[in-house]
Design a protein around this motif. Structure first.
Motif, mmCIF file in Angstrom:
data_model
loop_
_atom_site.group_PDB
_atom_site.id
_atom_site.type_symbol
_atom_site.label_atom_id
_atom_site.label_comp_id
_atom_site.label_asym_id
_atom_site.label_seq_id
_atom_site.Cartn_x
_atom_site.Cartn_y
_atom_site.Cartn_z
ATOM 1 N N GLY A 55 0.818 -1.207 0.000
ATOM 2 C CA GLY A 55 0.000 0.000 0.000
ATOM 3 C C GLY A 55 0.846 1.248 0.000
ATOM 4 N N ALA A 56 1.910 1.283 0.793
ATOM 5 C CA ALA A 56 2.792 2.443 0.835
ATOM 6 C C ALA A 56 3.456 2.677 -0.508
ATOM 7 N N ALA A 57 3.863 1.592 -1.164
ATOM 8 C CA ALA A 57 4.519 1.717 -2.470
ATOM 9 C C ALA A 57 3.558 2.254 -3.523
ATOM 10 N N VAL A 58 2.327 1.729 -3.506
ATOM 11 C CA VAL A 58 1.337 2.187 -4.478
ATOM 12 C C VAL A 58 0.973 3.656 -4.222
ATOM 13 N N THR A 59 0.806 3.998 -2.946
ATOM 14 C CA THR A 59 0.495 5.391 -2.613
ATOM 15 C C THR A 59 1.595 6.321 -3.091
ATOM 16 N N ASP A 60 2.844 5.916 -2.872
ATOM 17 C CA ASP A 60 3.973 6.734 -3.311
ATOM 18 C C ASP A 60 3.976 6.904 -4.825
ATOM 19 N N LEU A 61 3.659 5.832 -5.548
ATOM 20 C CA LEU A 61 3.615 5.904 -7.015
ATOM 21 C C LEU A 61 2.496 6.842 -7.474
#
Length: 287
Positions: A55-61
């Motif tokens: 989730g953190a990675a997708v949010t950052d993207l």
């Protein structure tokens, strides 16, 4: 991340063609007013169903892609308007809420007809409607062929529309255009057989409507002696009359009156109609 803009003009952007047109209109308006333009790009980072790491990675993207969209919009406006003060924010919230929050202390909010989140067949997106219905400051929905008309058109219903007229006159001053103040009304006629006895009543009603229009327009127009104002009372359906008249206008200005306590509708049927069908940008002014 600051999503509360300074006083000035605020515009919502999302990379869509209507939003780009709205941002350009907002830039020109900010230049006319001599104030700053603040762009807001809202994105939904809804990743709650993913694992914390994913989730953190997708949010950052999502946020990085959103920043790229905002930077592109800012870059285009900076190139076209090098003297304009420009700021912008990516806001991970609902789009309408983000624009409304940013515009809390703004002079004007500007939105397009619809963004990437809406269906192409819709004439006006839900975000634009929500902003127009709830903003504390005037809102312009950019539609039609912006700035091709030769006057500012303002709808006058009654004496409560003085501030709406004042907004139209300020716009006319900045653009060096005349103003047409339009008041529409419909005679109450039961049927053709009873027309003859009612001629005097219709004539009196017409006189009262013309007087109402003069009483509303003249005191405000005196504040703007350099603007020519043509006040016209017309019979007919308000929405249809305004939509047709908007073909020749650079901007159509309408009031948003407080909703009825029984119905709670924040935009009347005529305002809804012009927001969906007008041939020029529409300014909605809280009355």
């Amino acid at each position: 991340m600051n999503n509360r803009a300074p006083a000035g003009v605020v515009a919502g952007v999302d990379g869509s063609v209507p939003a780009a047109a709205a941002a350009e209109w907002a830039a020109q308006e900010a230049e006319r007013r001599g104030c700053a333009l603040h762009l807001v790009h809202a994105v939904n980072t809804g990743t709650v169903t993913l694992s914390p790491r994913t989730g953190a990675a997708v949010t950052d993207l999502i946020l990085r892609e959103a920043q790229a969209v905002l930077d592109e919009a800012l870059g285009k406006l900076a190139a076209a308007h090098p003297e304009l003060r420009l700021t912008g924010d990516v806001v991970p919230r609902d789009a309408a809420e983000s624009v409304l929050t940013a515009a809390e202390h703004a002079e004007l909010a500007v939105v397009g007809t619809r963004g990437h989140g809406g269906f192409a067949s819709l004439l006006l997106g839900s975000v634009s409607l929500r902003v127009a219905a709830h903003s504390r400051c005037p809102v312009v929905v950019v539609r039609g062929a912006p700035d091709t008309g030769n006057h500012i058109l303002v709808a006058i219903r009654d004496e409560r529309d003085g501030e709406t007229l004042r907004f139209a006159l300020r716009e006319a001053t900045d653009r060096r255009l005349p103003v047409e103040a339009l008041h529409t009304w419909s005679p109450v006629v039961a049927d053709a057989a009873h027309m003859a006895p009612m001629i005097d009543e219709v004539g009196e009603e017409a006189r009262l409507h013309a007087q109402l229009l003069r009483n509303t327009v003249e005191p405000v127009a005196e504040e703007f002696p350099d603007v020519r104002v043509d006040a016209r009372p017309l019979t007919g359906a308000t929405a249809a009359t305004l939509v047709e008249a908007s073909r020749r206008a650079a901007l159509l200005v309408v009031s948003r009156h407080e909703p009825s306590p029984h119905f709670g509708l924040r935009l009347g049927t005529a305002v809804h109609a012009v927001l969906h069908h007008a041939h020029c940008p529409v300014a909605v002014v809280p009355a």
